[in-house]
Motif scaffolding. Structure first.
Motif, PDB file in Angstrom:
ATOM      1  N   LEU A  19       5.128   1.510  14.572  1.00 18.54           N
ATOM      2  CA  LEU A  19       5.064   0.926  13.240  1.00 18.54           C
ATOM      3  C   LEU A  19       3.868  -0.019  13.121  1.00 18.54           C
ATOM      4  O   LEU A  19       3.169  -0.027  12.099  1.00 18.54           O
ATOM      5  N   THR A  20       3.617  -0.800  14.154  1.00 16.86           N
ATOM      6  CA  THR A  20       2.452  -1.696  14.140  1.00 16.86           C
ATOM      7  C   THR A  20       1.159  -0.900  14.001  1.00 16.86           C
ATOM      8  O   THR A  20       0.239  -1.294  13.274  1.00 16.86           O
ATOM      9  N   ARG A  21       1.086   0.222  14.669  1.00 14.90           N
ATOM     10  CA  ARG A  21      -0.116   1.065  14.564  1.00 14.90           C
ATOM     11  C   ARG A  21      -0.280   1.611  13.153  1.00 14.90           C
ATOM     12  O   ARG A  21      -1.406   1.698  12.646  1.00 14.90           O
ATOM     13  N   ILE A  22       0.832   1.968  12.523  1.00 17.10           N
ATOM     14  CA  ILE A  22       0.766   2.463  11.140  1.00 17.10           C
ATOM     15  C   ILE A  22       0.265   1.349  10.223  1.00 17.10           C
ATOM     16  O   ILE A  22      -0.607   1.549   9.381  1.00 17.10           O
ATOM     17  N   GLU A  23       0.807   0.153  10.411  1.00 14.86           N
ATOM     18  CA  GLU A  23       0.459  -0.969   9.531  1.00 14.86           C
ATOM     19  C   GLU A  23      -0.985  -1.416   9.711  1.00 14.86           C
ATOM     20  O   GLU A  23      -1.587  -1.982   8.796  1.00 14.86           O
ATOM     21  N   ASN A  59      13.696   7.724   8.743  1.00 12.20           N
ATOM     22  CA  ASN A  59      14.752   7.192   7.864  1.00 12.20           C
ATOM     23  C   ASN A  59      14.264   6.008   7.040  1.00 12.20           C
ATOM     24  O   ASN A  59      14.722   5.788   5.907  1.00 12.20           O
ATOM     25  N   ASP A  60      13.329   5.236   7.603  1.00 15.91           N
ATOM     26  CA  ASP A  60      12.763   4.090   6.890  1.00 15.91           C
ATOM     27  C   ASP A  60      11.701   4.495   5.878  1.00 15.91           C
ATOM     28  O   ASP A  60      11.177   3.647   5.142  1.00 15.91           O
ATOM     29  N   GLY A  61      11.350   5.804   5.857  1.00 11.47           N
ATOM     30  CA  GLY A  61      10.345   6.272   4.906  1.00 11.47           C
ATOM     31  C   GLY A  61       8.917   6.094   5.386  1.00 11.47           C
ATOM     32  O   GLY A  61       7.973   6.321   4.616  1.00 11.47           O
ATOM     33  N   MET A  62       8.735   5.707   6.652  1.00 10.38           N
ATOM     34  CA  MET A  62       7.388   5.487   7.173  1.00 10.38           C
ATOM     35  C   MET A  62       6.741   6.791   7.635  1.00 10.38           C
ATOM     36  O   MET A  62       5.517   6.929   7.620  1.00 10.38           O
ATOM     37  N   LEU A  63       7.567   7.736   8.094  1.00  9.86           N
ATOM     38  CA  LEU A  63       7.070   9.015   8.582  1.00  9.86           C
ATOM     39  C   LEU A  63       7.744  10.172   7.851  1.00  9.86           C
ATOM     40  O   LEU A  63       8.851  10.030   7.323  1.00  9.86           O
ATOM     41  N   ILE A  64       7.074  11.321   7.852  1.00 10.94           N
ATOM     42  CA  ILE A  64       7.627  12.551   7.272  1.00 10.94           C
ATOM     43  C   ILE A  64       7.495  13.653   8.310  1.00 10.94           C
ATOM     44  O   ILE A  64       6.418  13.876   8.874  1.00 10.94           O
ATOM     45  N   LYS A  65       8.629  14.340   8.580  1.00 12.75           N
ATOM     46  CA  LYS A  65       8.591  15.475   9.502  1.00 12.75           C
ATOM     47  C   LYS A  65       8.347  16.758   8.704  1.00 12.75           C
ATOM     48  O   LYS A  65       9.043  17.026   7.717  1.00 12.75           O
ATOM     49  N   LYS A  66       7.366  17.531   9.122  1.00 15.73           N
ATOM     50  CA  LYS A  66       7.061  18.820   8.489  1.00 15.73           C
ATOM     51  C   LYS A  66       7.323  19.922   9.500  1.00 15.73           C
ATOM     52  O   LYS A  66       6.585  20.046  10.488  1.00 15.73           O
ATOM     53  N   LYS A  75       2.721   8.701   2.730  1.00 17.25           N
ATOM     54  CA  LYS A  75       1.810   8.045   1.785  1.00 17.25           C
ATOM     55  C   LYS A  75       2.560   7.073   0.881  1.00 17.25           C
ATOM     56  O   LYS A  75       1.960   6.299   0.147  1.00 17.25           O
ATOM     57  N   GLN A  76       3.880   7.157   0.931  1.00 14.71           N
ATOM     58  CA  GLN A  76       4.705   6.307   0.071  1.00 14.71           C
ATOM     59  C   GLN A  76       4.928   4.947   0.723  1.00 14.71           C
ATOM     60  O   GLN A  76       5.317   4.851   1.883  1.00 14.71           O
ATOM     61  N   TYR A 107      -0.246  -6.251   5.242  1.00 13.14           N
ATOM     62  CA  TYR A 107       0.718  -5.190   5.552  1.00 13.14           C
ATOM     63  C   TYR A 107       0.691  -4.165   4.412  1.00 13.14           C
ATOM     64  O   TYR A 107       1.594  -4.138   3.565  1.00 13.14           O
ATOM     65  N   PRO A 108      -0.331  -3.311   4.388  1.00  9.99           N
ATOM     66  CA  PRO A 108      -0.554  -2.431   3.233  1.00  9.99           C
ATOM     67  C   PRO A 108       0.512  -1.367   3.022  1.00  9.99           C
ATOM     68  O   PRO A 108       0.540  -0.740   1.956  1.00  9.99           O
ATOM     69  N   THR A 109       1.388  -1.148   4.001  1.00 11.87           N
ATOM     70  CA  THR A 109       2.439  -0.135   3.817  1.00 11.87           C
ATOM     71  C   THR A 109       3.678  -0.706   3.131  1.00 11.87           C
ATOM     72  O   THR A 109       4.638   0.018   2.897  1.00 11.87           O
ATOM     73  N   ILE A 110       3.669  -2.003   2.832  1.00 14.52           N
ATOM     74  CA  ILE A 110       4.839  -2.648   2.225  1.00 14.52           C
ATOM     75  C   ILE A 110       4.429  -3.338   0.926  1.00 14.52           C
ATOM     76  O   ILE A 110       3.412  -4.030   0.881  1.00 14.52           O
ATOM     77  N   THR A 111       5.216  -3.149  -0.113  1.00 20.00           N
ATOM     78  CA  THR A 111       5.042  -3.910  -1.344  1.00 20.00           C
ATOM     79  C   THR A 111       6.296  -4.752  -1.563  1.00 20.00           C
ATOM     80  O   THR A 111       7.380  -4.397  -1.101  1.00 20.00           O
ATOM     81  N   VAL A 112       6.131  -5.858  -2.252  1.00 16.47           N
ATOM     82  CA  VAL A 112       7.249  -6.782  -2.468  1.00 16.47           C
ATOM     83  C   VAL A 112       7.427  -7.036  -3.955  1.00 16.47           C
ATOM     84  O   VAL A 112       6.487  -7.433  -4.647  1.00 16.47           O
ATOM     85  N   GLU A 113       8.635  -6.787  -4.432  1.00 13.81           N
ATOM     86  CA  GLU A 113       9.000  -7.107  -5.821  1.00 13.81           C
ATOM     87  C   GLU A 113       9.871  -8.357  -5.803  1.00 13.81           C
ATOM     88  O   GLU A 113      10.904  -8.389  -5.126  1.00 13.81           O
ATOM     89  N   CYS A 114       9.453  -9.375  -6.516  1.00 21.69           N
ATOM     90  CA  CYS A 114      10.235 -10.610  -6.566  1.00 21.69           C
ATOM     91  C   CYS A 114      11.285 -10.524  -7.660  1.00 21.69           C
ATOM     92  O   CYS A 114      11.000 -10.116  -8.790  1.00 21.69           O
ATOM     93  N   LEU A 115      12.507 -10.875  -7.324  1.00 22.02           N
ATOM     94  CA  LEU A 115      13.605 -10.953  -8.289  1.00 22.02           C
ATOM     95  C   LEU A 115      13.866 -12.432  -8.545  1.00 22.02           C
ATOM     96  O   LEU A 115      14.581 -13.089  -7.788  1.00 22.02           O
ATOM     97  N   PRO A 116      13.279 -13.010  -9.587  1.00 24.89           N
ATOM     98  CA  PRO A 116      13.416 -14.456  -9.817  1.00 24.89           C
ATOM     99  C   PRO A 116      14.796 -14.815 -10.334  1.00 24.89           C
ATOM    100  O   PRO A 116      15.443 -14.033 -11.045  1.00 24.89           O
ATOM    101  N   THR A 117      15.243 -15.996  -9.980  1.00 28.16           N
ATOM    102  CA  THR A 117      16.535 -16.498 -10.456  1.00 28.16           C
ATOM    103  C   THR A 117      16.443 -18.004 -10.619  1.00 28.16           C
ATOM    104  O   THR A 117      15.764 -18.669  -9.837  1.00 28.16           O
ATOM    105  N   PRO A 118      17.086 -18.574 -11.625  1.00 26.14           N
ATOM    106  CA  PRO A 118      17.170 -20.040 -11.696  1.00 26.14           C
ATOM    107  C   PRO A 118      17.985 -20.565 -10.518  1.00 26.14           C
ATOM    108  O   PRO A 118      18.974 -19.944 -10.118  1.00 26.14           O
TER     109      PRO A 118
END
Length: 472
Positions: A19-23, A59-66, A75-76, A107-118
């Protein structure tokens, strides 16, 4: 972390390396990776072990078996959902956006969506998400919420997930112990946050009282407040503020350091309730006399901070997050209008005590991306560039204790909070009923300070109910 050897299965170690190599783009998006046999030869292990590691990454979506072609880097990108109240202010939103951007660049393989809350709705909103099966991946909580959410199975055990270096560089008694439930770690501090006194230097200077000793004795603090009342007589000014709201935790917890000054507490290290201790009786006696004798502003914490920023209140008690909040209210650096002072002590030479109101991070057990969630926590709490970008602006003390000596934390603000941290520890909130217990504690504050209830009788009554609650 606590003297125990942490073992990590070989297939998980292999997974981490790949995973570190992918990142780090050693294996690029859409490209094939080496075969299982080549990995087995490289790592000196069996093909079965390699297959276990690769299956987890698929299973984590980092690799695809063909079939018939091999295994390829997906690529996702993995999208993490992060629940936090930091964005409830404009400045907080700006800081967090900057931190997330820095993380995503690294960490270009990960995106973060913030869910704000009071903040005042955070616990309820998080519970609704969890109950609806829509829990975020990473959650921002108060450390003393950990036991409740862990007790209902909502949080993931962190030791197998977080980097060992991250855990080893943390304080145990001032951080990790607060995230434990049944001897397992479920949350870690996002920042270490001892509660301390903050003063409006303009009001103090106008009254001719500056500078003040740090720490003051309770007697000197009391006299200072009386002098402020006299100087600002007839004006809408207050010497101190107490939290009075529907938040059944902070109303009690924001006065907790006064109890500590008298060697009082809520529970001892064994988890036994000691609410009617002689120290608590003495502390509440002092507090009631104080509230009766001087002008104290009573409102929600948000109103208190706004009035303090406007110059209407001389002293408040708050955590180091007050830095960015006051800077947003005033539009000026913290040091221009305010100063942190150590909590008052009972006698000259006594140690100024506090407790850590730590902001914490946890991973929800519903998350499908626990490894990536752990990477996010590791980065924003332990990566030097990312974490210190956050801490230096928000005001939290860094979770990595080795960063405390960095030049960016060599200021009056940070040095006083670091000094306060010396004799601060985490409140014992390991019982899953802690939040319910706070309802009884807050009711005692209300009845003793504002309804003239006899102190020992009230504390004895509440200890009886608290023991019933904690014995369930």
């Amino acid at each position: 972390m606590s003297g125990k050897v942490r073992y990590k299965p070989l297939y998980l170690q292999v997974k981490d390396v790949i995973l570190t190599r992918i990142e780090h783009d050693q294996y690029r998006d859409g490209e094939s990776i080496p075969t299982e046999a080549k990995f087995a030869e490289e790592f000196g292990t069996s093909v079965t072990t390699i297959r276990q590691a690769l299956t987890l990454l698929v299973n984590d979506g980092m690799l695809i078996k063909k079939p018939g072609k091999g295994t390829y880097v997906s690529k996702q990108k993995t999208k993490l959902r992060f629940f936090s109240w930091i964005p409830e202010t404009k400045r907080g939103e700006e800081i967090l956006t900057e931190v997330i951007t820095r993380f995503e660049q690294k960490y270009p393989t990960i995106t973060v969506e913030c869910l704000p809350t009071p903040y005042n709705q955070a616990r309820k909103n998080l519970m609704q998400l969890i109950s609806g099966g829509n829990a975020p991946d990473v959650v921002h909580i108060q450390s003393h919420w950990t036991s409740y959410f862990a007790s209902i199975g909502a949080l993931e055990h962190l030791e197998p997930l977080l980097d060992k270096g991250n855990l080893d560089n943390r304080f145990y008694e001032k951080d990790l112990v607060a995230g434990m439930y049944h001897n397992k770690l479920y949350s870690v501090a996002w920042g270490v946050c001892p509660v301390s006194m903050v003063m409006n230097t303009y009001l103090i200077k106008q009254a001719g009282l500056y500078p003040l000793p740090s720490p003051m004795t309770l007697e000197i603090f009391f006299e200072c407040c009386q002098k402020l009342d006299h100087f600002y007589e007839g004006e809408d000014k207050y010497c101190y503020a107490l939290n009075v709201s529907t938040d059944q935790e902070s109303d009690f917890l924001t006065i907790y350091f006064f109890l500590l000054a008298f060697q009082g507490s809520f529970v001892n290290d064994r988890g036994d309730v000691i609410f009617n201790s002689p120290g608590n009786v003495a502390a509440f006696t002092w507090l009631r006399n104080f509230v009766r004798s001087v002008r104290v502003f009573k409102s929600t914490i948000h109103d208190i901070r706004k009035r303090f920023a406007r110059g209407d209140i001389a002293f408040i008690a708050d955590g180091p997050w007050i830095k960015y909040q006051l800077e947003e209210y005033t539009g000026a650096p913290f040091e221009r209008n305010f100063e942190v002072v150590l909590n008052p002590v009972q006698n000259p030479g006594a140690k100024s005590r506090s407790w850590n109101y730590n902001h914490a991070l946890a991973i929800c057990s519903q998350s499908q991306y626990k490894h990536q969630a752990a990477q996010f926590i590791d980065a924003i709490t332990n990566d030097y560039d990312i974490s210190n970008l956050y801490y230096s602006q928000v005001g939290h003390l860094p979770a990595n204790r080795t960063y405390l000596s960095a030049p960016m934390y060599d200021s009056d603000f940070f040095n006083t909070y670091k000094q306060q941290l010396t004799h601060a520890s985490c409140i014992n909130a390991h019982n899953a009923s802690f939040s319910k217990a706070m309802i009884f504690c807050t009711d005692a504050v209300k009845k003793i300070l504002y309804e003239e209830r006899e102190i020992e009788k009230e504390l004895n009554e509440k200890e009886y109910y608290l023991n019933m609650l904690y014995s369930d």
